[in-house]
Design an enzyme around this catalytic site. Sequence first.
Site, short mmCIF file in Angstrom:
data_model
loop_
_atom_site.label_atom_id
_atom_site.label_comp_id
_atom_site.label_asym_id
_atom_site.label_seq_id
_atom_site.Cartn_x
_atom_site.Cartn_y
_atom_site.Cartn_z
N LYS A 82 35.16 47.76 13.07
CA LYS A 82 35.86 46.61 12.52
C LYS A 82 34.90 45.84 11.61
O LYS A 82 33.72 45.67 11.97
CB LYS A 82 36.34 45.71 13.67
CG LYS A 82 37.17 44.51 13.23
CD LYS A 82 37.63 43.69 14.44
CE LYS A 82 38.59 42.57 14.04
NZ LYS A 82 39.05 41.79 15.21
N SER A 157 43.96 41.11 15.35
CA SER A 157 43.28 41.21 14.08
C SER A 157 42.61 42.56 13.83
O SER A 157 42.35 42.89 12.68
CB SER A 157 42.22 40.13 13.96
OG SER A 157 41.20 40.31 14.92
N SER A 181 43.32 40.63 19.85
CA SER A 181 42.95 41.45 18.69
C SER A 181 42.50 42.87 18.94
O SER A 181 42.44 43.66 18.00
CB SER A 181 41.88 40.72 17.87
OG SER A 181 42.42 39.56 17.29
#
Lengths: 469, 469
Positions: A82, A157, A181
Amino acid sequence: MSETELAYASISELAPRLASGEISPIDLTDVMLARISRYNAVVNAYITVTEASARESAQAAASAIRAGNYLGPLHGIPIAIKDLFATRGIRTTFGSRVFADWVPDYDAAAVERLRDAGAILIGKTNMHELAYGTTSENVHYGPVRNPWNPAYHPGGSSGGSAAAVAAGLACAALGSDTGASVRQPAACCGIVGLKPTFGRVSKFGALPLAWSMDHVGPMARTVRDCALLLQVLAGYDERDAGCVRREVPDFLAALANNIRGCRIAVARDYFFEDCEPDVVVAVEESLRRLRDLGASVEDIVVPDMRAALAAGALIIAVEAASYHAADLRERPQAFSKELQATLELGGYYSGVQYVQAQRLRRKLSEELHEVMRGFDALAMPASPVPATEIGKDPPGHARLRSRNTLPFNFISLPAISVPCGFTKSGLPIGLQLVGQPFNEARVLQVAYAYEQANTGPAQYPDLKRVTSP
Amino acid sequence: MSETELAYASISELAPRLASGEISPIDLTDVMLARISRYNAVVNAYITVTEASARESAQAAASAIRAGNYLGPLHGIPIAIKDLFATRGIRTTFGSRVFADWVPDYDAAAVERLRDAGAILIGKTNMHELAYGTTSENVHYGPVRNPWNPAYHPGGSSGGSAAAVAAGLACAALGSDTGASVRQPAACCGIVGLKPTFGRVSKFGALPLAWSMDHVGPMARTVRDCALLLQVLAGYDERDAGCVRREVPDFLAALANNIRGCRIAVARDYFFEDCEPDVVVAVEESLRRLRDLGASVEDIVVPDMRAALAAGALIIAVEAASYHAADLRERPQAFSKELQATLELGGYYSGVQYVQAQRLRRKLSEELHEVMRGFDALAMPASPVPATEIGKDPPGHARLRSRNTLPFNFISLPAISVPCGFTKSGLPIGLQLVGQPFNEARVLQVAYAYEQANTGPAQYPDLKRVTSP
């Protein structure tokens, strides 16, 4: 193995073949890079693809393995990171224009551990701007698209990480979870995502959203692969003040046990409310599976989770506004209009409200621990709603998407989302299993038993279909 | 021993005589109670004198000791408890009208430990309202008066505890310290006060002022007595979430070592600024003493302590306003006008300001640890100013009184105030020695060496003189 089989093989399947030389990390990386160049234009899972350095790492892994220096199950495995984690020499954007040009000179602790275990860093994944949101509709880097239906968001997210894993553009991914997330995008994309207990995995080098709520966790296609990643990620790190000096158990060993006699709690009063019917049906079915496996499933009443959700959201708002205050003041135009408004709102809460939210946290935490005493896990839908169309957020969904996950950032308990079926329109649904503090092993064990009994052959989106015009 | 000798004897002197039966806890308690009834009307150190239960405890201690069940150096020792600590069956006011009628059904952890060690609880001491202030001018229970000059305040908030110990109305006392409240009154009254590291002593049952800044600590007439008390008070308690599981060293044993080669740091840049000349003279003289004892005294430059003071004060304001929010809303008239205004002000800070103060805390903490690396202690005036006249607070003093102490609640380091002389007008001055995290032993060792070299015969206020009209 066909290209698709290779791309969708689990780490557990790949590892012995990489160790034996039957599969080369170079070929595996080539397959991933080829798929990325074919599908990423649609899925938009990656902000940065580290093609050159991935190929170098693959060469190095191949040589090391040939030379008899096999490092373990992540050696030679392409993993996506990420874009919230600092990566040495690789642009790290945080999904934000503020950080668009930031090239860190160090690795985040989690990245360092994956690299040290021989993993191949294949790229940095797209995400909701600054990790503050749950759809990964990023205005700066474009929306991430759900591999099961590219008109739909992948959750967030860590939407890029979830989409990359679901689309076979990485064997696994690193995510972060402040309110949803890791788990909610895992649920939306039909993969497995684990949020460990606060302090289990170092957050050093992970850009903060809300330091008292942030967690780092693995995302993968199987529970076993999540366990493999957690084994590498977990452990004390003095560079993260919140990290805990605590023995790391053998997470893989835990999977060998069956769940006969395990006690699974269910709190329908809160966690099954406001859920879409398809989601409830799938999760109720998964509870029956767990019962068939010998677990007992018992109803409990939990303390006020509405208050946990509200107080947790307030804490995120205040801590996020605090972290980004200077940038927001000095270059507001670098934020999306929506995030700008959200962060400004966070500035309006009082210190007293914040402290009271933190005090409530301790109180509710004690109460929840009390009602969960003796249980191995609490089961519920990971997200009350599946993914929805990009650009058409139904009213109330922003809040619903973190409704069942955020309470376990507020009261930090380990929690996993494991695929448990599909909606009638073919979108994945996740079962969330929440465990006792620092007992990730038990959470993995229950999830693994369920997964083995449930899925049969793994299901993957037909990318050729969804990505053709 | 004369009555005065007995009242002013140190615990270390008394303990062997109590153990041997030479002195009876009953006689010792009688002496204290007699002195309280003679002098407390003037000094106003006690809100509640627990005469009956103290006599009972003294009887019980006498019997136990006679029967050979001597519990250790606190057995049979009359100790005063700041009225901030819950005491089972004894009114606990917190120096506030809000709690005027509160009779807890449990003991605070610190009280429990003292009782278990055989100490005799002789009364609950007066304090600054809700512990939020540094003069102990309490409008509800009357001002505490300084035994060295009853027209002057004794410091605060643990002013009653300090005055009781200085006036020979208790052998030692329990205090709490959120920004100054053990060390500054100790300095003002010419006694020793120790604030341990955060987490060293349980705060269970101590009413909070500001949970992230509050500390519990002993107050006594000698450094050795402080060490004796800390030995009993220190240790893990699961009822206090901030309490730390950490080995408790032998604090007494540490006193045996000399301080030759010890490295004492001095940061004149901040801690000697704005100090009264008499205070600077006394503390500079004490630094020479430390040098004479073989310690090296070296100048260092500390990080921004003005920021630490401001941010620490903000944190106290917000946390105190949060804790008392409901009472302030529902019965504002139960608070003094002054405190009401202060608490309302605390409601105006934003959550972002609070979080930024907490973030600064971590940053400054790291910076201070860095510059203090290798040093055994940092030396400075405990309070830049001595006590002043009651009702005539000179401008700026409210801030000055916690100027040198509050930074070590903000950055929690163990710190002791030890008497180091008098102003020209005969008011005590305190030397503060600040140590490394959890190294209270070293702080006690340096303070003990200094005390032994410095004082000669202990000095006590002439209560007959000061209390006669």
